[in-house]
Design an enzyme around this catalytic site. Structure first.
Site, PDB file in Angstrom:
ATOM      1  N   HIS A 154      20.499   9.960 -15.763  1.00 44.24           N
ATOM      2  CA  HIS A 154      19.647  11.145 -15.858  1.00 44.24           C
ATOM      3  C   HIS A 154      20.449  12.400 -15.556  1.00 44.24           C
ATOM      4  O   HIS A 154      20.552  12.819 -14.399  1.00 44.24           O
ATOM      5  CB  HIS A 154      18.480  11.015 -14.877  1.00 44.24           C
ATOM      6  CG  HIS A 154      17.627   9.813 -15.136  1.00 44.24           C
ATOM      7  ND1 HIS A 154      17.982   8.539 -14.756  1.00 44.24           N
ATOM      8  CD2 HIS A 154      16.417   9.685 -15.742  1.00 44.24           C
ATOM      9  CE1 HIS A 154      17.038   7.682 -15.108  1.00 44.24           C
ATOM     10  NE2 HIS A 154      16.076   8.340 -15.710  1.00 44.24           N
TER      11      HIS A 154
ATOM     12  N   HIS B  40      16.099   9.819  -9.523  1.00 42.53           N
ATOM     13  CA  HIS B  40      16.818   9.589 -10.779  1.00 42.53           C
ATOM     14  C   HIS B  40      18.046  10.487 -10.884  1.00 42.53           C
ATOM     15  O   HIS B  40      18.938  10.233 -11.685  1.00 42.53           O
ATOM     16  CB  HIS B  40      15.891   9.805 -11.988  1.00 42.53           C
ATOM     17  CG  HIS B  40      15.149  11.102 -11.944  1.00 42.53           C
ATOM     18  ND1 HIS B  40      13.921  11.233 -11.341  1.00 42.53           N
ATOM     19  CD2 HIS B  40      15.453  12.326 -12.406  1.00 42.53           C
ATOM     20  CE1 HIS B  40      13.501  12.486 -11.461  1.00 42.53           C
ATOM     21  NE2 HIS B  40      14.412  13.165 -12.104  1.00 42.53           N
TER      22      HIS B  40
ATOM     23  N   HIS C  68      16.479  14.923 -19.765  1.00 36.99           N
ATOM     24  CA  HIS C  68      16.052  14.210 -18.553  1.00 36.99           C
ATOM     25  C   HIS C  68      16.798  12.900 -18.316  1.00 36.99           C
ATOM     26  O   HIS C  68      17.444  12.728 -17.291  1.00 36.99           O
ATOM     27  CB  HIS C  68      14.543  13.935 -18.600  1.00 36.99           C
ATOM     28  CG  HIS C  68      14.085  12.970 -17.558  1.00 36.99           C
ATOM     29  ND1 HIS C  68      13.945  13.334 -16.241  1.00 36.99           N
ATOM     30  CD2 HIS C  68      13.760  11.649 -17.618  1.00 36.99           C
ATOM     31  CE1 HIS C  68      13.547  12.279 -15.530  1.00 36.99           C
ATOM     32  NE2 HIS C  68      13.430  11.243 -16.337  1.00 36.99           N
TER      33      HIS C  68
ATOM     34  N   ARG D  31      -8.181  -8.130  15.360  1.00 38.84           N
ATOM     35  CA  ARG D  31      -7.890  -6.701  15.482  1.00 38.84           C
ATOM     36  C   ARG D  31      -7.943  -6.286  16.950  1.00 38.84           C
ATOM     37  O   ARG D  31      -7.187  -5.429  17.398  1.00 38.84           O
ATOM     38  CB  ARG D  31      -8.847  -5.860  14.635  1.00 38.84           C
ATOM     39  CG  ARG D  31     -10.304  -5.968  15.029  1.00 38.84           C
ATOM     40  CD  ARG D  31     -11.180  -4.936  14.299  1.00 38.84           C
ATOM     41  NE  ARG D  31     -12.605  -5.241  14.475  1.00 38.84           N
ATOM     42  CZ  ARG D  31     -13.587  -4.385  14.262  1.00 38.84           C
ATOM     43  NH1 ARG D  31     -13.331  -3.161  13.856  1.00 38.84           N
ATOM     44  NH2 ARG D  31     -14.853  -4.739  14.436  1.00 38.84           N
TER      45      ARG D  31
ATOM     46  N   SER E  35     -11.584   1.548  14.239  1.00 40.40           N
ATOM     47  CA  SER E  35     -11.890   0.268  13.611  1.00 40.40           C
ATOM     48  C   SER E  35     -10.707  -0.684  13.640  1.00 40.40           C
ATOM     49  O   SER E  35     -10.877  -1.895  13.723  1.00 40.40           O
ATOM     50  CB  SER E  35     -12.326   0.480  12.157  1.00 40.40           C
ATOM     51  OG  SER E  35     -13.540   1.194  12.105  1.00 40.40           O
TER      52      SER E  35
ATOM     53  N   GLU F 225      -3.701   6.871   2.965  1.00 36.63           N
ATOM     54  CA  GLU F 225      -2.966   5.633   3.218  1.00 36.63           C
ATOM     55  C   GLU F 225      -1.554   5.658   2.649  1.00 36.63           C
ATOM     56  O   GLU F 225      -0.616   5.151   3.275  1.00 36.63           O
ATOM     57  CB  GLU F 225      -3.727   4.432   2.624  1.00 36.63           C
ATOM     58  CG  GLU F 225      -5.100   4.188   3.220  1.00 36.63           C
ATOM     59  CD  GLU F 225      -6.179   5.066   2.609  1.00 36.63           C
ATOM     60  OE1 GLU F 225      -5.889   5.811   1.634  1.00 36.63           O
ATOM     61  OE2 GLU F 225      -7.324   5.015   3.098  1.00 36.63           O
TER      62      GLU F 225
ATOM     63  N   PHE G  37      -7.192  -1.384   1.589  1.00 39.13           N
ATOM     64  CA  PHE G  37      -6.533  -0.118   1.273  1.00 39.13           C
ATOM     65  C   PHE G  37      -5.011  -0.236   1.278  1.00 39.13           C
ATOM     66  O   PHE G  37      -4.317   0.753   1.030  1.00 39.13           O
ATOM     67  CB  PHE G  37      -7.028   0.985   2.203  1.00 39.13           C
ATOM     68  CG  PHE G  37      -8.507   1.220   2.079  1.00 39.13           C
ATOM     69  CD1 PHE G  37      -9.092   1.351   0.834  1.00 39.13           C
ATOM     70  CD2 PHE G  37      -9.324   1.273   3.189  1.00 39.13           C
ATOM     71  CE1 PHE G  37     -10.461   1.533   0.692  1.00 39.13           C
ATOM     72  CE2 PHE G  37     -10.696   1.450   3.064  1.00 39.13           C
ATOM     73  CZ  PHE G  37     -11.264   1.582   1.815  1.00 39.13           C
TER      74      PHE G  37
ATOM     75  N   HIS H  22     -14.755  -3.391  -0.413  1.00 40.12           N
ATOM     76  CA  HIS H  22     -14.030  -3.373   0.859  1.00 40.12           C
ATOM     77  C   HIS H  22     -13.500  -4.749   1.255  1.00 40.12           C
ATOM     78  O   HIS H  22     -12.921  -4.886   2.327  1.00 40.12           O
ATOM     79  CB  HIS H  22     -14.935  -2.828   1.965  1.00 40.12           C
ATOM     80  CG  HIS H  22     -15.073  -1.332   1.919  1.00 40.12           C
ATOM     81  ND1 HIS H  22     -15.537  -0.667   0.811  1.00 40.12           N
ATOM     82  CD2 HIS H  22     -14.785  -0.369   2.836  1.00 40.12           C
ATOM     83  CE1 HIS H  22     -15.539   0.639   1.056  1.00 40.12           C
ATOM     84  NE2 HIS H  22     -15.095   0.843   2.271  1.00 40.12           N
TER      85      HIS H  22
END
Lengths: 695, 695
Positions: free
Chosen positions: A27, A67, A274, A370, A397, A426, A451, A487
């Site tokens: 590139h 690149h 490019h 958890r 949570s 996230e 997620f 979920h």
């Protein structure tokens, strides 16, 4: 702007063109356009010692438009950056030789197609996937601020490094850069500088066809300082912009540089510049335009390397020597802090770091992994002061908030805080954690397993870079219950397990959680994903010898409970919340006189690394009747259950309902597992093939 | 603001609280805060007929903050929206009964935890993962503009619908919303309205801890119109904002609404209001504050349903009746266009749509499957006028640009263009394609396979929604070559294959590409991922009968070449570019007198659906010696190769080098495959177990 400046810039351009031309691949567009900016930064500003590219207080340079790697390779060569071995020993040999440049994009060259962390020293982070570099740079800047807050003392400014990231239109379009910029603006990181290579050309054409937002206004909205360079070739203007950044004390800075892709070439300002070599004629024409000898390849004029040595080289050497001297004195004044810093640099933990890990008494009701993980994390973080992290707005949570005295929140007013509020971002969260790990802190971030999809590209990079980022994912299955299929992860485990070098742990109870963290905290070159339950899981009674201790986590899988005879006819394999289900099925089978074994398999990757002997002990080849149970896609389990086995898994998305109803609907009950075991046993006794079980 | 307005808003709030309370689970915060805004939109503005929730010109309402589903369920119930069957027949029964509301979040309730498309009519798209709804709404708005440009005629405005999306702080923080907003701003979509529920509270606390950007300024930077509502409870202010949107003719509109999470409850303005029921006392106190009878549950005051019927109901009925009348006339004036529209609504293709698909003559040199796919896509798009799509700035590389006369570019100046420039925004690209598919166009989008990671969450939603979005991924393996491991997918196939309901195709040559598209174009309720090579692959000579025709693609896997005897001792399984490798290995084995069969396996999911008999024909259980070859993670292949087999796959990330060197380095040569086949054969002949092959 001196003649040597001009000659240096054009030498860089020439090397880039030649490397790409010789590789017949690469590139050239950005190196040609941005060489003056990169040159100015390196030669006049970057506080970086080529003789020690891992000096802890070096300024970081991130090539987010990866690149354009030829630009970085040329600079690493011209400035004589040294190589570093995988255990952080600086070597005598250069990071990038002229031969490396000549073998750009060839197998085993130190100059691969994109910058690869740990492969070529001087590369601060692997880039190529757009937006990752800038997002990672935010983590580096956070780490710089945190290191300064914790370790600087009145007389000792050990940390004041800046983080520069060079980004293109692509980086600016990717959502991850928006997330990261919003966070950086909120955090008011004054040590962060993004350089926006605004050449307004992408692969499909001029950015007018899709990208017409006002980027400067957008960054002002994030709370950044924005300054503009009208001409990338004007080194004085470029220098002024960097001075503006240096003078800014409470905001990150965006330098918007108007540049020309493929500058000086026949395809300047065209998408063709490019990602395609200019061709021999194009290279010659460009060299002529730049005043370079048109037929000399890989030409480095006399004096150029010396010029770099007198610029970045001399500055870096002086700064590092001052720093080393200061650190020697600091070691006397603050021996314990100095010891921490030395351990950080070697990625080592304090002695006895795991002596205060909690123990969890057997408890049939138990607690969610958890919750146990949150408790263990707290103990780890108390023992290891440079463990810090945050959540994508789910700490209450995911139970990842460090709540002990003095843990604090990392905010503009408190740079020593150890809890980050990463926001509902996230993707940036994972990249920020990567940036902190690259600065050798021990970071974690957390979210719901579903997620992980949002963050996958950054998770992958942690694996590719071999850095110990800890990705903590809770709400790991249909155990999510009422929130329903949007979920409830199904395919996420498969995607993570298929990622080379990522250790994926799904512990079965609090006991396994402790052992998981014992492995994970000590990792130096591998990232881990912790996959944890929302719902309570029984804490197994491992005291009476019937159920094995959890130390087998370190082997990835182990015999949790065996048939009384030690000769099982059927093996039940499970991870996480399904281990308790398998145990109950085992009890049912035992009561019927069917000898069964339960194998807990928290980490496939570690198990696969064990010697065949151990694997055959756990899963004896002669026991063909095997049932795996996991509330996830069955993909991959066949390797362990074999032709005779069956997998009780998810074949569809989940559903919205209380957990108990879902377990019945999808077949994750002890009764069903026992029934499948009986069926498998009947089939394998007949010698027939196994069959996947569809609820 | 009339008494009935107030009573309606509070009735909605009461239903939401009661549903959540009864479920002991759910998110009351947003429904309480935004009920007045949603009510105003539905009752006063939304052009939607509850008696026909799939009327093509309805305004779309997207609940991007999907956790507020109780708000939607309450509105669907109160407005009497009808149910629709999976084949688009409007049914007599209501979409949401009071019983459904009372069984909120229970198994099989029409009121699941988050809005699920196709499960409950009136849900325009599945939401819950934040940011997806707003990004999808951009695709719907594009589809609306495109439908208007293609089908409206001077006397017939068949399409002028608006798209509203209700979004929270989380949606605004997610990178996907930035990508989508930037694109929508560029495209100047005047029919798009995002309503930003700015309650400034998220799970971890006040947005001050992480989200302090100026959202209005950011959207102005994207080129949006921004208007503000200072008080969500002021229905007149809210109405004025919607009038502002309606009056805007050349920009999308953001309505920034200052609201109070958990309005009226004891936890108003607190993170506690987000995702936890108020509890019986909290509900009673809130009802008292709102003037509702505190002990009446699921209370709908007399006259409320009638009030909705006179508002949204009457308006929708009138507009739809006018539209139906106009469409009847249109059918006479423009029969062919009307026929297209009717097919679109039924997700049917024009008769004979596949009659002009190209044929590819045998060619040992061949062409890349990206190239053959591009040609077939062009033929499909010429036959099906509502096939349109774009690329995340990679159209020249993915070969997805429609270049035939009249295809055009979709831009502010040309709403009938069929090429979208989606920008370097993969995540939004996939969501935009989903939005177009939800509007029943036949969209595709394209990128490199490695960047499917960036878009995974939206790809997943296409599968969960069962909509036929076509995801086109090229550069599908280490075949990428010099760009190196950042650009070489390894684990992506596993993640996609593990996604329920997603058909993943990796065709071996141009012949299979044609058959892949024949299947894919006709899909009505399933998304597909096409996985295509960058490098040329031989076009197989299927004429002489030795190599089977490609129609076996429809069965997912088929015998491509068999042992001359028809009794193979070893089976070689492969997909995509590795099929040619397997064929060469087969030739090598044949020359040695080892009878082998080559099975091409372009789509695992379709093969798994075949009857056992067919599967056993292709993979006879008695042939245990099997070797799978795929330049990807081996995860999942064990299912097909069985205990006796071996997998030649990727166990690490790739590397930067020319393709040929990589094939040797990673063991993807005919010689190596033949050698592994011999080893496997030797082992299975001895009855020993198979072993995965690590290069």
């Amino acid at each position: 702007m001196s003649d040597l400046d001009t000659l240096s810039v054009n030498t860089v351009r020439g090397l880039c063109m030649d490397a790409i031309e010789k590789a017949r691949s690469g590139h050239p567009g950005t190196p040609m356009g941005m060489a003056p900016v990169a040159y100015t930064l390196w030669q006049r500003f970057l506080r970086f010692d080529p003789a020690d590219p891992i000096w802890p207080n070096r300024d970081r340079f991130v090539l987010s438009e990866g690149h354009a790697s030829a630009l970085l390779w040329s600079l690493l060569h011209l400035t004589g950056v040294r190589a570093v071995d995988p255990d952080y020993e600086v070597l005598g040999r250069p990071a990038v030789t002229l031969e490396d440049l000549k073998s750009f994009r060839r197998l085993d060259s130190r100059c691969p197609g994109h910058p690869e962390y740990r492969w070529t020293s001087g590369v601060e982070t692997t880039t190529g996937p757009l937006g990752q570099g800038v997002a990672t740079s935010v983590g580096m800047a956070i780490a710089g601020q945190w290191l300064a807050a914790r370790y600087n003392r009145d007389d000792y400014t050990l940390f004041d490094f800046d983080v520069y990231a060079l980004a293109g239109d692509g980086c600016m379009m990717e959502g991850i850069s928006s997330e990261a910029a919003s966070l950086a603006g909120h955090l008011q990181l004054p040590n962060l500088c993004w350089i926006y290579d605004s050449n307004r050309v992408t692969i499909e054409g001029h950015t007018d066809i899709t990208f017409t937002e006002d980027v400067a206004a957008r960054f002002l909205a994030y709370g950044w300082n924005v300054t503009t360079v009208a001409d990338a070739n004007d080194l004085d203007q470029v220098s002024r912009a960097f001075h503006t950044f240096r003078a800014e004390s409470r905001r990150p800075t965006l330098i918007l540089v108007h540049s020309h892709i493929g500058y000086g070439s026949p395809v300047e300002d065209s998408p063709k510049a490019h990602g395609t070599p200019f061709g021999p004629d194009g290279v010659r024409a460009t060299k002529r335009f730049l005043g370079l000898p048109p037929d000399a390849e890989f030409h480095i004029p006399d004096g150029i390397e010396d010029w770099f040595a007198r610029g970045i080289g001399a500055r870096g050497a002086r700064l590092r020597a001052d720093w080393e001297k200061a650190f020697d004195a600091y070691r006397g004044a603050h021996p314990s802090l100095a010891d921490e810093l030395e351990r950080i640099q070697r990625r080592e933990l304090p002695d006895g770091w795991d002596s205060a890990l909690p123990a969890f008494p057997a408890d049939p009701k138990g607690l969610a992994t958890r919750d146990s993980s949150g408790q263990v994390l707290t103990a780890v973080a108390q023992a290891v002061p440079w463990v810090l992290g945050g959540s994508a707005d789910l700490a209450p949570s995911t139970r990842t908030r460090l709540a002990f005295a003095g843990a604090g929140d990392f905010q503009p007013g408190d740079r020593a805080g150890r809890n980050l509020h990463l926001g509902i971002r996230e993707h940036a969260a994972a990249a920020v954690a990567n940036g902190m790990a690259l600065t050798k802190l021990r970071p974690y971030w957390s979210g719901f397993l579903i997620f992980s999809d949002y963050a996958k590209a950054a998770i992958r990079l942690s694996a590719l870079m071999e850095i110990p980022t800890v990705h903590i994912f809770t709400h790991d299955s249909i155990g999510v219950g009422e929130d329903g299929p949007t979920h409830q992860p199904v395919e996420q485990l498969a995607g993570l397990r298929a990622t080379p070098g990522l250790l994926v742990f799904r512990p079965a109870d609090a006991g396994e959680v402790v052992e998981t963290w014992r492995v994970v905290a000590a990792l130096r070159h591998e990232p881990a994903a912790l996959v944890l339950s929302r719902q309570a899981l029984p804490t197994l009674d491992r005291a009476d010898g019937r159920i094995a201790g959890a130390s087998g986590v370190a082997q990835g899988a182990y015999v949790l409970v065996d048939a009384p005879s030690g000769e099982p006819r059927v093996i039940l394999l499970a991870t996480g919340s399904e281990v308790a289900t398998a145990l109950a099925a085992h009890d049912e089978l035992t009561a019927e006189g069917i000898a069964s074994r339960v194998v807990s398999m928290p980490c496939w990757e570690l198990f696969d690394r064990q010697p065949r002997e151990y694997r055959d002990q756990v899963l004896p080849p002669e026991v063909a009747a095997r049932v795996a149970v996991e509330e996830a896609s069955t993909l991959g389990w066949d390797r362990y259950v074999g032709d005779g086995g069956a997998v009780v898994g998810m074949h569809t998305f989940g559903a919205s309902a209380p957990l108990k109803q879902l377990l019945t609907k999808f077949g994750f009950t002890p009764e069903r597992v026992a029934q499948v075991a009986r069926e498998v046993l009947a089939r394998t006794d007949r010698g027939g093939p196994g069959e996947e079980v569809t609820p």
